[in-house]
Each structure stands twice: as structure tokens, then as C-alpha cells.
Design a protein around this motif. Structure first.
Motif, PDB file in Angstrom:
ATOM      1  N   LEU A 262     -19.710 -20.153 -10.348  1.00  9.76           N
ATOM      2  CA  LEU A 262     -20.087 -18.932 -10.003  1.00  9.76           C
ATOM      3  C   LEU A 262     -20.042 -18.012 -11.392  1.00  9.76           C
ATOM      4  O   LEU A 262     -20.603 -17.296 -12.368  1.00  9.76           O
ATOM      5  CB  LEU A 262     -19.363 -18.344  -8.724  1.00  9.76           C
ATOM      6  CG  LEU A 262     -19.514 -16.862  -8.778  1.00  9.76           C
ATOM      7  CD1 LEU A 262     -20.466 -16.632  -8.798  1.00  9.76           C
ATOM      8  CD2 LEU A 262     -18.435 -16.507  -7.330  1.00  9.76           C
ATOM      9  N   ASN A 263     -18.784 -18.548 -12.124  1.00 14.45           N
ATOM     10  CA  ASN A 263     -18.356 -18.583 -13.370  1.00 14.45           C
ATOM     11  C   ASN A 263     -19.797 -18.722 -14.338  1.00 14.45           C
ATOM     12  O   ASN A 263     -19.368 -18.146 -15.460  1.00 14.45           O
ATOM     13  CB  ASN A 263     -16.930 -18.699 -13.833  1.00 14.45           C
ATOM     14  CG  ASN A 263     -16.077 -17.932 -12.471  1.00 14.45           C
ATOM     15  OD1 ASN A 263     -15.982 -17.026 -12.452  1.00 14.45           O
ATOM     16  ND2 ASN A 263     -14.998 -18.790 -12.240  1.00 14.45           N
ATOM     17  N   THR A 264     -20.010 -19.646 -14.135  1.00 13.58           N
ATOM     18  CA  THR A 264     -20.814 -19.988 -15.300  1.00 13.58           C
ATOM     19  C   THR A 264     -21.986 -19.647 -15.431  1.00 13.58           C
ATOM     20  O   THR A 264     -22.505 -18.641 -16.343  1.00 13.58           O
ATOM     21  CB  THR A 264     -21.481 -21.671 -15.327  1.00 13.58           C
ATOM     22  OG1 THR A 264     -19.871 -22.787 -15.076  1.00 13.58           O
ATOM     23  CG2 THR A 264     -22.098 -22.024 -16.090  1.00 13.58           C
ATOM     24  N   VAL A 265     -22.508 -18.722 -14.116  1.00 16.22           N
ATOM     25  CA  VAL A 265     -23.890 -18.230 -13.958  1.00 16.22           C
ATOM     26  C   VAL A 265     -23.449 -16.601 -14.152  1.00 16.22           C
ATOM     27  O   VAL A 265     -24.785 -16.271 -15.072  1.00 16.22           O
ATOM     28  CB  VAL A 265     -24.020 -18.529 -12.054  1.00 16.22           C
ATOM     29  CG1 VAL A 265     -25.492 -17.506 -12.033  1.00 16.22           C
ATOM     30  CG2 VAL A 265     -24.654 -19.783 -11.760  1.00 16.22           C
ATOM     31  N   ASP A 266     -22.714 -16.506 -14.195  1.00 17.52           N
ATOM     32  CA  ASP A 266     -22.178 -15.111 -14.003  1.00 17.52           C
ATOM     33  C   ASP A 266     -21.916 -15.067 -15.913  1.00 17.52           C
ATOM     34  O   ASP A 266     -22.271 -13.674 -16.400  1.00 17.52           O
ATOM     35  CB  ASP A 266     -20.675 -14.350 -13.627  1.00 17.52           C
ATOM     36  CG  ASP A 266     -20.667 -14.805 -12.032  1.00 17.52           C
ATOM     37  OD1 ASP A 266     -21.601 -14.100 -11.642  1.00 17.52           O
ATOM     38  OD2 ASP A 266     -19.490 -14.464 -11.288  1.00 17.52           O
ATOM     39  N   SER A 267     -21.600 -15.699 -16.735  1.00 19.56           N
ATOM     40  CA  SER A 267     -21.164 -16.107 -17.908  1.00 19.56           C
ATOM     41  C   SER A 267     -23.094 -15.654 -18.781  1.00 19.56           C
ATOM     42  O   SER A 267     -22.823 -15.327 -19.196  1.00 19.56           O
ATOM     43  CB  SER A 267     -20.672 -16.785 -18.472  1.00 19.56           C
ATOM     44  OG  SER A 267     -20.549 -17.105 -19.642  1.00 19.56           O
ATOM     45  N   ILE A 268     -23.446 -17.144 -17.657  1.00 17.70           N
ATOM     46  CA  ILE A 268     -25.269 -17.022 -18.594  1.00 17.70           C
ATOM     47  C   ILE A 268     -25.668 -15.713 -17.965  1.00 17.70           C
ATOM     48  O   ILE A 268     -26.472 -15.038 -19.157  1.00 17.70           O
ATOM     49  CB  ILE A 268     -25.833 -18.039 -17.448  1.00 17.70           C
ATOM     50  CG1 ILE A 268     -25.076 -19.714 -18.045  1.00 17.70           C
ATOM     51  CG2 ILE A 268     -27.410 -18.136 -17.722  1.00 17.70           C
ATOM     52  CD1 ILE A 268     -25.699 -21.010 -16.969  1.00 17.70           C
ATOM     53  N   GLN A 269     -26.001 -14.996 -17.101  1.00 18.29           N
ATOM     54  CA  GLN A 269     -26.464 -14.367 -16.697  1.00 18.29           C
ATOM     55  C   GLN A 269     -25.678 -12.936 -17.699  1.00 18.29           C
ATOM     56  O   GLN A 269     -26.807 -12.009 -18.114  1.00 18.29           O
ATOM     57  CB  GLN A 269     -25.482 -13.525 -14.922  1.00 18.29           C
ATOM     58  CG  GLN A 269     -26.434 -12.091 -15.236  1.00 18.29           C
ATOM     59  CD  GLN A 269     -26.890 -12.061 -13.192  1.00 18.29           C
ATOM     60  OE1 GLN A 269     -27.001 -12.864 -12.484  1.00 18.29           O
ATOM     61  NE2 GLN A 269     -26.349 -11.125 -13.259  1.00 18.29           N
ATOM     62  N   THR A 270     -24.707 -12.656 -17.884  1.00 20.13           N
ATOM     63  CA  THR A 270     -24.154 -11.293 -18.924  1.00 20.13           C
ATOM     64  C   THR A 270     -24.729 -12.006 -20.718  1.00 20.13           C
ATOM     65  O   THR A 270     -25.039 -10.867 -20.972  1.00 20.13           O
ATOM     66  CB  THR A 270     -22.557 -11.542 -19.308  1.00 20.13           C
ATOM     67  OG1 THR A 270     -21.761 -11.335 -17.435  1.00 20.13           O
ATOM     68  CG2 THR A 270     -22.025 -10.502 -19.874  1.00 20.13           C
ATOM     69  N   VAL A 271     -24.883 -12.918 -20.876  1.00 16.13           N
ATOM     70  CA  VAL A 271     -25.276 -13.264 -22.062  1.00 16.13           C
ATOM     71  C   VAL A 271     -26.512 -13.274 -22.219  1.00 16.13           C
ATOM     72  O   VAL A 271     -27.151 -12.190 -23.440  1.00 16.13           O
ATOM     73  CB  VAL A 271     -24.063 -14.792 -22.478  1.00 16.13           C
ATOM     74  CG1 VAL A 271     -25.393 -14.996 -24.277  1.00 16.13           C
ATOM     75  CG2 VAL A 271     -23.101 -15.036 -22.397  1.00 16.13           C
ATOM     76  N   VAL A 272     -27.383 -13.601 -21.323  1.00 18.03           N
ATOM     77  CA  VAL A 272     -28.588 -13.403 -21.216  1.00 18.03           C
ATOM     78  C   VAL A 272     -29.078 -11.960 -20.928  1.00 18.03           C
ATOM     79  O   VAL A 272     -29.907 -11.906 -22.068  1.00 18.03           O
ATOM     80  CB  VAL A 272     -28.993 -14.198 -20.339  1.00 18.03           C
ATOM     81  CG1 VAL A 272     -30.980 -14.098 -20.186  1.00 18.03           C
ATOM     82  CG2 VAL A 272     -28.486 -16.298 -20.828  1.00 18.03           C
ATOM     83  N   GLN A 273     -28.627 -11.099 -20.242  1.00 18.53           N
ATOM     84  CA  GLN A 273     -28.667  -9.593 -20.297  1.00 18.53           C
ATOM     85  C   GLN A 273     -27.868  -8.953 -21.698  1.00 18.53           C
ATOM     86  O   GLN A 273     -29.008  -8.355 -22.545  1.00 18.53           O
ATOM     87  CB  GLN A 273     -27.844  -8.916 -18.899  1.00 18.53           C
ATOM     88  CG  GLN A 273     -28.830  -9.665 -17.466  1.00 18.53           C
ATOM     89  CD  GLN A 273     -28.059  -9.263 -16.631  1.00 18.53           C
ATOM     90  OE1 GLN A 273     -26.605  -8.234 -16.755  1.00 18.53           O
ATOM     91  NE2 GLN A 273     -27.687  -8.658 -15.084  1.00 18.53           N
ATOM     92  N   ALA A 274     -27.249  -9.454 -21.925  1.00 15.65           N
ATOM     93  CA  ALA A 274     -26.677  -8.949 -23.343  1.00 15.65           C
ATOM     94  C   ALA A 274     -27.962  -9.130 -24.204  1.00 15.65           C
ATOM     95  O   ALA A 274     -28.307  -8.216 -25.513  1.00 15.65           O
ATOM     96  CB  ALA A 274     -25.903  -9.513 -24.127  1.00 15.65           C
ATOM     97  N   TYR A 275     -28.576 -10.766 -24.191  1.00 19.17           N
ATOM     98  CA  TYR A 275     -29.690 -10.440 -25.480  1.00 19.17           C
ATOM     99  C   TYR A 275     -30.341 -10.279 -25.684  1.00 19.17           C
ATOM    100  O   TYR A 275     -31.252  -9.893 -26.379  1.00 19.17           O
ATOM    101  CB  TYR A 275     -29.721 -12.493 -25.798  1.00 19.17           C
ATOM    102  CG  TYR A 275     -30.090 -12.719 -26.668  1.00 19.17           C
ATOM    103  CD1 TYR A 275     -30.707 -13.086 -27.553  1.00 19.17           C
ATOM    104  CD2 TYR A 275     -31.463 -12.713 -26.342  1.00 19.17           C
ATOM    105  CE1 TYR A 275     -30.712 -13.442 -28.644  1.00 19.17           C
ATOM    106  CE2 TYR A 275     -32.894 -13.680 -27.198  1.00 19.17           C
ATOM    107  CZ  TYR A 275     -32.934 -13.294 -27.910  1.00 19.17           C
ATOM    108  OH  TYR A 275     -33.522 -13.469 -29.075  1.00 19.17           O
ATOM    109  N   ILE A 276     -31.539  -9.920 -24.194  1.00 21.21           N
ATOM    110  CA  ILE A 276     -33.007  -9.304 -23.830  1.00 21.21           C
ATOM    111  C   ILE A 276     -32.455  -7.905 -24.141  1.00 21.21           C
ATOM    112  O   ILE A 276     -33.744  -7.222 -25.000  1.00 21.21           O
ATOM    113  CB  ILE A 276     -33.194  -9.675 -22.463  1.00 21.21           C
ATOM    114  CG1 ILE A 276     -33.196 -10.819 -22.503  1.00 21.21           C
ATOM    115  CG2 ILE A 276     -34.308  -8.768 -22.299  1.00 21.21           C
ATOM    116  CD1 ILE A 276     -34.370 -12.155 -21.471  1.00 21.21           C
ATOM    117  N   THR A 277     -31.561  -7.270 -23.456  1.00 20.77           N
ATOM    118  CA  THR A 277     -31.350  -5.573 -24.033  1.00 20.77           C
ATOM    119  C   THR A 277     -31.158  -5.530 -25.289  1.00 20.77           C
ATOM    120  O   THR A 277     -31.654  -4.627 -25.764  1.00 20.77           O
ATOM    121  CB  THR A 277     -30.137  -5.178 -22.841  1.00 20.77           C
ATOM    122  OG1 THR A 277     -29.032  -6.163 -22.918  1.00 20.77           O
ATOM    123  CG2 THR A 277     -30.406  -5.222 -21.963  1.00 20.77           C
TER     124      THR A 277
END
Length: 394
Positions: A205-220
Motif C-alpha cells: 500500500l505504501n509503495t503504491v501510494d508513493s508511485i501514485q504520488t510521484v506519477v501524479q506530480a510528474y504528469i501534472t
């Protein structure tokens, strides 16, 4: 009374089978076969996978907005509908603004063609006087151009009609997929946890949240960079009095995500148009200078300030991703190649056995302190204007 059985002389039958080690050649052969099948499936199922891929990217962009609306007591269905309406409004504005400029550019093409022919004739005369170059007649050039257009005109017409139909149908699919991804996101997460042991679900769960946060930050952040670069390009081109400044500014800003090559392509077209319109090489060089300055600001200040150092892809990986995306899925593959490569890098960095591949995709500046920089990026979340103030303070 019978003596106890002699267990030392009896052959052992272990309950667990010993692990069979495969030779590296066999392991890598199966890996290559799997990669080949994956590429074949991705190519054959492009009509199905492309809308899903675009939907996943847009879902990551809209997810923070949807969560913010839900946190303010807006029902999930209504929040998703509002996000989709916002997306449609943004796309409609881009199409209207970009389309009007494109229509004007198309209407001016005959005039530009006449001026280009005059410039081409004068350039040939200069080359003939200086180097003895045998000039090509305008009639020969027109004949070759007309033959090429006649040969490919029917194909282009059919491709345009098919593309228009595909865009409309894919747009409906993308909207439906985005709605489903946002609405069933909790269900999809629970589905993923079914493959993980209960004692490891917190880590996953922590890994998925980290991936989601970083990907969202990169795309936005990438979208913000494109908008800012478009504004800067537009200001520079309008100040120089370049025709179709908005069209060229947006066109060049989108291409700016391609390292090195994008700036050359984005600057070449407006420079040529300016040279044909004005006949002044200095004016054309000034146009190129605008793009060079903006590219310098983008690479050294804007992108590090907005996207940060959490995800950085080296130019070689970006160019190879663009080539592979074009070969696999055509123009949509080129559009998706950079975001998908960024997602792959984040996943590779999070999964220990694949971390060397994440290092290979990363920038050279990341080097040995990549993990330290990534932890700092996760721990320190500041608005871009505060990061700018911090950089200026240094």
C-alpha cells in the motif's frame, strides 16, 4: 519383539522437491520470448489498449481534483462528472484556440508557397553565382510536388476520415474508462491486494501510494511546464511580430518535451515562415533565439522547479521511448511514450529487483545519491513558488 527399523539404511524421500536451477541461457531465452509476445500483443491490440492508456493518464491527472471534491462532501458520481466536464472544457478551449490558428495558417499557405518559391529562386541564383550550382526550374519543382500529392492524396483523404472517426469513438471510450477508473478505484485496489499476502499489504500500500504520488506530480508538472513554455514562447513571438504566434508557441512547447530534437523542430518552422515573410535572416535568427532562451529557462529553472527531481529521464531514454512509441502505436504512442516511461521508472525504482533499470532510465545527474534525492522529494512537498524562492535565495 521386532527390532526398530534402521532409518539410516533406508533411502530418504524428502517431502519438498529441491529447487531446479535453470541455466542463464534458458532464463534469458524465456525472457526474450515473453518480451516479444508482449510487444506483439501491444501492437495487435492497439485499438483496445490505447484508449485505456490515455484514460489511465487522465485519471491520474483528475484524481486529486476528484478527491478534493469528495472531501468537500460532493458525492463521488457528481465529483467524477464535474472532473469530466472540466476535462472537456479544457480540451474544447485548446481545440478552438489552436484550431483557429491552424485554419488561418492553412489559408495563408498559398501565399507562403508563392513567397517560398520566390525565395527558393533567389537562393538558387545566389548558389549558382557563388558555387556554379545548376538551378532547378520552378516548373520541375511544381511537377514533382503535384505528382507526389496526386500519388498520396487518396491515401491521406482516407486516413483523415478514418482518423476523425477513430478520434470521436475513442473519445467516448476514454470518458467511459475515466469514469470507471475513478468510481471503482477502491475496488481495483482491493483486487490488487488479492495477489499479496496479508502481512505484506501495508508495504505494498505504501509503495503504491508513493508511485501514485510521484506519477501524479510528474504528469501534472509536465502539463504546467507545457503551459508556461507556451506562454513564454507566445510572448517572444508576438513581440517579434511573427505570424501565427499562438500556433507556433503551442506547437513548440509540446515538442519541447523531446530533448534536443524538440527545440530544433519547434523553432525551424516559425523561423522558415518568418524568413519567407520578411526576407530577413536576422529576424529568423531572432525567432530561433526566442526558442533557445525559453528552452534554457525550461531546462534549468522551470522543469526542476515544478517537476522536481523525483522523476528525471535522461535524453537517450526519452528519444528511444519516442521512437519505440511511434513504431508501436504511431503518433498516440509518441504522445504517451514520455509519461509511460516516467511511470515505468517510478515502478522500477520502487521494486528492488528492477531498480537497475530505473537507474538506467534516470538522468546522469541522479548518480549515486538518487535514493537520497528521492527521499527528500517525498519528504519535502512545497509549492513551486516556494522552491523558486529557495533557488533564488541560494
Amino acid at each position: 519383539m521386532l527390532p526398530p527399523p534402521n532409518n539410516f539404511n533406508r533411502p530418504q524421500h524428502p517431502t519438498q522437491t529441491a529447487e531446479v536451477k535453470q541455466a542463464p541461457v534458458i532464463r534469458y531465452t524465456f525472457l526474450l520470448i515473453g518480451l516479444s509476445l508482449t510487444v506483439y500483443i501491444l501492437h495487435k491490440l492497439d485499438a483496445i489498449l490505447l484508449p485505456i492508456a490515455f484514460s489511465a493518464v487522465f485519471t491520474l491527472l483528475l484524481l486529486p481534483i476528484c478527491r478534493w471534491l469528495e472531501a468537500h462532501k460532493v458525492p463521488r458520481v457528481l465529483a467524477i462528472v464535474l472532473c469530466l466536464l472540466l476535462l472537456l472544457i479544457i480540451f474544447a478551449g485548446i481545440i478552438l484556440g489552436f484550431g483557429s490558428q491552424l485554419t488561418q495558417f492553412r489559408d495563408e499557405l498559398p501565399k507562403l508557397q508563392v513567397k517560398l518559391m520566390e525565395f527558393f529562386t533567389s537562393a538558387q541564383d545566389w548558389a549558382h553565382d557563388k558555387f556554379g550550382y545548376q538551378p532547378m526550374s520552378i516548373e520541375e519543382l511544381k511537377d514533382s510536388t503535384v505528382k507526389a500529392l496526386k500519388k498520396s492524396g487518396t491515401t491521406y483523404l482516407g486516413t483523415t476520415l478514418n482518423t476523425t472517426t477513430d478520434v470521436l469513438s475513442n473519445l467516448a471510450q476514454v470518458l467511459i474508462y475515466i469514469f470507471c477508473f475513478l468510481y471503482y478505484r477502491d475496488h481495483l485496489r482491493q483486487f490488487m491486494f488479492r495477489f499479496v499476502a496479508p502481512d505484506k499489504r501495508t508495504t505494498v500500500l505504501n509503495t503504491v501510494d508513493s508511485i501514485q504520488t510521484v506519477v501524479q506530480a510528474y504528469i501534472t508538472g509536465l502539463v504546467k511546464v507545457i503551459i508556461i513554455v507556451s506562454i513564454l514562447n507566445g510572448i517572444g513571438l508576438v513581440a517579434l511580430g511573427v505570424k501565427f504566434a499562438i500556433f507556433f508557441a503551442i506547437f513548440a512547447s509540446v515538442l519541447a518535451i523531446i530533448p534536443y530534437i524538440g527545440i530544433m523542430i519547434g523553432a525551424a518552422l516559425p523561423a522558415i515562415v518568418t524568413l519567407v515573410e520578411t526576407g530577413s535572416p536576422l529576424q529568423a535568427l531572432a525567432v530561433i533565439g526566442v526558442f533557445v532562451v525559453v528552452q534554457f529557462l525550461e531546462g534549468n529553472f522551470i522543469t526542476p522547479m515544478i517537476t522536481g527531481s523525483s522523476v528525471s529521464i535522461n535524453p537517450l531514454a526519452a528519444i528511444l521511448a519516442l521512437i519505440l512509441g511511434a513504431a508501436l502505436w504511431g503518433t498516440p504512442g509518441m504522445i504517451l511514450s514520455i509519461p509511460l516511461t516516467a511511470i515505468l521508472k517510478v515502478v522500477f525504482d520502487a521494486y528492488k529487483p528492477l531498480e537497475p533499470f530505473g537507474f538506467l532510465l534516470g538522468d546522469v545527474a541522479d548518480g549515486e545519491d538518487n535514493q537520497t534525492k528521492k527521499k527528500q522529494a517525498e519528504a519535502e512537498i512545497r509549492p513551486w513558488y516556494r522552491r523558486l524562492w529557495h533557488m533564488v535565495g541560494k
